[in-house]
Write a protein that holds these residues in place. Structure first.
Motif, short mmCIF file in Angstrom:
data_model
loop_
_atom_site.label_atom_id
_atom_site.label_comp_id
_atom_site.label_asym_id
_atom_site.label_seq_id
_atom_site.Cartn_x
_atom_site.Cartn_y
_atom_site.Cartn_z
N ASN A 1 39.09 41.61 40.26
CA ASN A 1 40.11 41.99 39.28
C ASN A 1 39.75 41.56 37.86
O ASN A 1 40.40 41.98 36.91
CB ASN A 1 41.47 41.39 39.66
CG ASN A 1 42.12 42.12 40.82
OD1 ASN A 1 41.57 42.15 41.93
ND2 ASN A 1 43.27 42.70 40.60
N ILE A 2 38.75 40.71 37.73
CA ILE A 2 38.41 40.16 36.42
C ILE A 2 37.58 41.15 35.62
O ILE A 2 36.62 41.74 36.11
CB ILE A 2 37.66 38.83 36.59
CG1 ILE A 2 38.64 37.75 37.11
CG2 ILE A 2 37.03 38.38 35.28
CD1 ILE A 2 38.01 36.43 37.40
N ILE A 3 37.99 41.35 34.37
CA ILE A 3 37.35 42.33 33.49
C ILE A 3 36.32 41.67 32.57
O ILE A 3 35.19 42.12 32.45
CB ILE A 3 38.41 43.06 32.64
CG1 ILE A 3 39.38 43.81 33.56
CG2 ILE A 3 37.76 44.01 31.65
CD1 ILE A 3 40.60 44.33 32.85
N GLY A 4 36.72 40.59 31.90
CA GLY A 4 35.80 39.95 30.98
C GLY A 4 36.40 38.72 30.33
O GLY A 4 37.50 38.30 30.66
N ASP B 1 49.75 44.47 41.15
CA ASP B 1 49.97 45.85 40.74
C ASP B 1 49.19 46.79 41.66
O ASP B 1 48.25 47.48 41.25
CB ASP B 1 49.53 46.02 39.29
CG ASP B 1 50.13 47.27 38.63
OD1 ASP B 1 50.89 47.98 39.32
OD2 ASP B 1 49.84 47.51 37.45
N THR B 2 49.58 46.80 42.94
CA THR B 2 48.79 47.47 43.98
C THR B 2 49.03 48.97 44.08
O THR B 2 48.33 49.65 44.82
CB THR B 2 49.08 46.83 45.35
OG1 THR B 2 50.50 46.90 45.61
CG2 THR B 2 48.64 45.37 45.36
N LYS C 1 48.58 51.04 41.73
CA LYS C 1 47.61 51.71 40.86
C LYS C 1 46.19 51.37 41.32
O LYS C 1 45.97 50.38 42.02
CB LYS C 1 47.80 51.24 39.41
CG LYS C 1 49.15 51.58 38.81
CD LYS C 1 49.27 51.01 37.41
CE LYS C 1 50.64 51.28 36.80
NZ LYS C 1 50.76 50.68 35.46
N PRO C 2 45.21 52.18 40.91
CA PRO C 2 43.81 51.82 41.19
C PRO C 2 43.48 50.46 40.57
O PRO C 2 44.11 50.05 39.59
CB PRO C 2 43.02 52.95 40.52
CG PRO C 2 43.97 54.10 40.44
CD PRO C 2 45.33 53.49 40.23
N LEU C 3 42.49 49.78 41.12
CA LEU C 3 42.14 48.43 40.68
C LEU C 3 41.95 48.34 39.17
O LEU C 3 42.47 47.44 38.52
CB LEU C 3 40.86 47.97 41.40
CG LEU C 3 40.25 46.65 40.93
CD1 LEU C 3 41.20 45.49 41.18
CD2 LEU C 3 38.91 46.41 41.60
N ASP C 4 41.20 49.28 38.60
CA ASP C 4 40.87 49.21 37.17
C ASP C 4 41.96 49.77 36.26
O ASP C 4 41.78 49.84 35.04
CB ASP C 4 39.54 49.90 36.88
CG ASP C 4 39.53 51.37 37.30
OD1 ASP C 4 40.42 51.77 38.08
OD2 ASP C 4 38.64 52.12 36.86
N LYS C 5 43.10 50.16 36.85
CA LYS C 5 44.21 50.66 36.05
C LYS C 5 45.45 49.77 36.15
O LYS C 5 46.51 50.10 35.63
CB LYS C 5 44.57 52.09 36.46
CG LYS C 5 43.45 53.10 36.22
CD LYS C 5 43.02 53.13 34.77
CE LYS C 5 41.87 54.10 34.56
NZ LYS C 5 41.39 54.08 33.15
N GLY C 6 45.32 48.64 36.83
CA GLY C 6 46.44 47.72 36.95
C GLY C 6 46.77 47.06 35.62
O GLY C 6 45.97 47.08 34.67
N GLU C 7 47.95 46.48 35.54
CA GLU C 7 48.41 45.80 34.33
C GLU C 7 47.38 44.79 33.85
O GLU C 7 46.81 44.04 34.63
CB GLU C 7 49.74 45.10 34.62
CG GLU C 7 50.30 44.32 33.46
CD GLU C 7 51.51 43.48 33.85
OE1 GLU C 7 52.20 42.98 32.93
OE2 GLU C 7 51.75 43.31 35.06
N LEU C 8 47.14 44.78 32.53
CA LEU C 8 46.20 43.84 31.93
C LEU C 8 46.90 42.54 31.60
O LEU C 8 47.97 42.54 30.97
CB LEU C 8 45.58 44.44 30.66
CG LEU C 8 44.71 45.68 30.84
CD1 LEU C 8 44.22 46.17 29.48
CD2 LEU C 8 43.53 45.39 31.75
N LEU C 9 46.29 41.42 31.99
CA LEU C 9 46.84 40.09 31.72
C LEU C 9 45.74 39.18 31.18
O LEU C 9 44.57 39.33 31.53
CB LEU C 9 47.45 39.49 32.99
CG LEU C 9 48.64 40.24 33.59
CD1 LEU C 9 49.01 39.64 34.93
CD2 LEU C 9 49.84 40.22 32.65
N LEU C 10 46.14 38.25 30.36
CA LEU C 10 45.19 37.31 29.75
C LEU C 10 45.65 35.89 30.05
O LEU C 10 46.81 35.54 29.82
CB LEU C 10 45.14 37.54 28.24
CG LEU C 10 44.00 36.88 27.46
CD1 LEU C 10 42.68 37.61 27.73
CD2 LEU C 10 44.30 36.90 25.96
#
Length: 306
Positions: free
Chosen positions: A284-287, A94-95, A97-106
């Motif tokens: 890209n990893i959030i948590g 999802d390039t 968008k800014p890095l922290d606004k890209g699609e969330l995936l689990l």
């Protein structure tokens, strides 16, 4: 009263930004570890706190922001991702968008930086050892049967969780986990067994890139790591005729600047994971998924994610 509300909202905003963030599971790709519709808590400190990049953001929303000002990527108190962690991350494809606004995936982390992945005749291996999936991991199975009613009666009698994905002629395709498939086959005649779908065409072998790791560049390695190199180096990198040029100078070797991971969802059907996304960068990893705080299934709420 207004000040109390403002302070409360500020505290909640800081907690969500830096420490804990709620997330709603919106697909079946992590079943049965996580059920569609469950609400979980993401520990944003598990791998270090990723500082905000897009600072012009409307609080408590995901889609309302301005990218006029973007801060460089930074993470404090950095810590490694562990194998089998269930990880929330931004889609690396999802390039726009800014890095922290890209699609969330689990998804579940199954391979770490420096690991080798080898897939041959449907067998998935990590560091030359067969990857052993949980009995809860779901796959697509097929069974040849003219008597669908009889099959449905057996499934209901065994109280097995099975869903039909499609039917072709006398073949029915079912989504089952390994344990339920084993139990079902024990109750069916030998002439009527469920069999897993095996991909014997997609054979490949490669290493997961690690920060500081240097590779020799050739046709094969450029084909595997092309997207990573172009993303890491940006506009100054070009690949022409399977040769890498950085600032106009041909490169014979390349050193990775980030760690990467391989994610596989527990439900292999229609999943967004490394099989379609490729390598997942650490940035890209959030948590990490920690707790289920709400579930539509009775008895699963307030439990630890495994």
């Amino acid at each position: 009263m207004g000040k109390v509300i403002l302070v409360t909202l500020l505290i909640v905003f800081c907690i969500r930004t830096f420490f804990i963030e709620p997330y709603t599971v919106s697909s079946a790709q992590m079943e049965t570890a996580l059920i569609n519709g469950e609400r979980i808590l993401i520990d944003k400190t598990a791998y270090g706190i990723r500082m905000p990049i897009t600072i012009l953001t409307v609080p408590f929303t995901f889609g309302k922001y301005s990218s006029i000002i973007e801060l460089p990527y930074k993470r404090i108190f950095e810590s490694d991702v562990k194998r089998n962690d269930i990880v929330l991350f931004n889609n690396p494809l999802d390039t726009l968008k800014p890095l922290d606004k890209g699609e969330l995936l689990l998804s579940r982390c199954v391979a770490l930086p420096g690991d080798s992945i080898h897939v041959k005749d449907g067998i998935f291996r990590i560091n030359e050892r067969d990857y052993v999936c949980s009995p809860d991991v779901t796959n697509e199975y097929f069974i040849k049967t003219p008597n669908r009613k009889y099959l449905a009666e057996i499934i209901n009698e065994l109280e097995i969780s099975a869903s039909s994905t499609r039917v072709q002629a006398d073949t029915m395709f079912l989504r089952l986990n390994k344990l339920d498939a084993f139990i079902l086959n024990k109750s069916l005649p030998d002439s009527m067994q469920v069999t897993t779908m095996v991909d014997t065409v997609s054979n490949y072998k490669f290493l997961i890139p690690a920060k500081g790791k240097t590779i020799n560049l050739n046709t094969e390695t450029i084909a595997i790591y092309k997207q990573i190199i172009l993303t890491e180096k940006g506009p100054k990198a070009k690949i022409v005729d399977n040769k890498l040029y950085i600032s106009g100078e041909e490169q014979k070797r390349y050193t990775f600047t980030d760690n990467y991971y391989w994610m596989l969802s527990d439900n292999t059907l229609n999943s967004s994971d490394s099989r379609s996304l490729g390598f997942i960068p650490f940035k890209n990893i959030i948590g990490k998924g920690r707790f289920i705080w709400y579930s539509p299934v009775k008895g699963r709420s307030l439990s630890t994610i495994k």
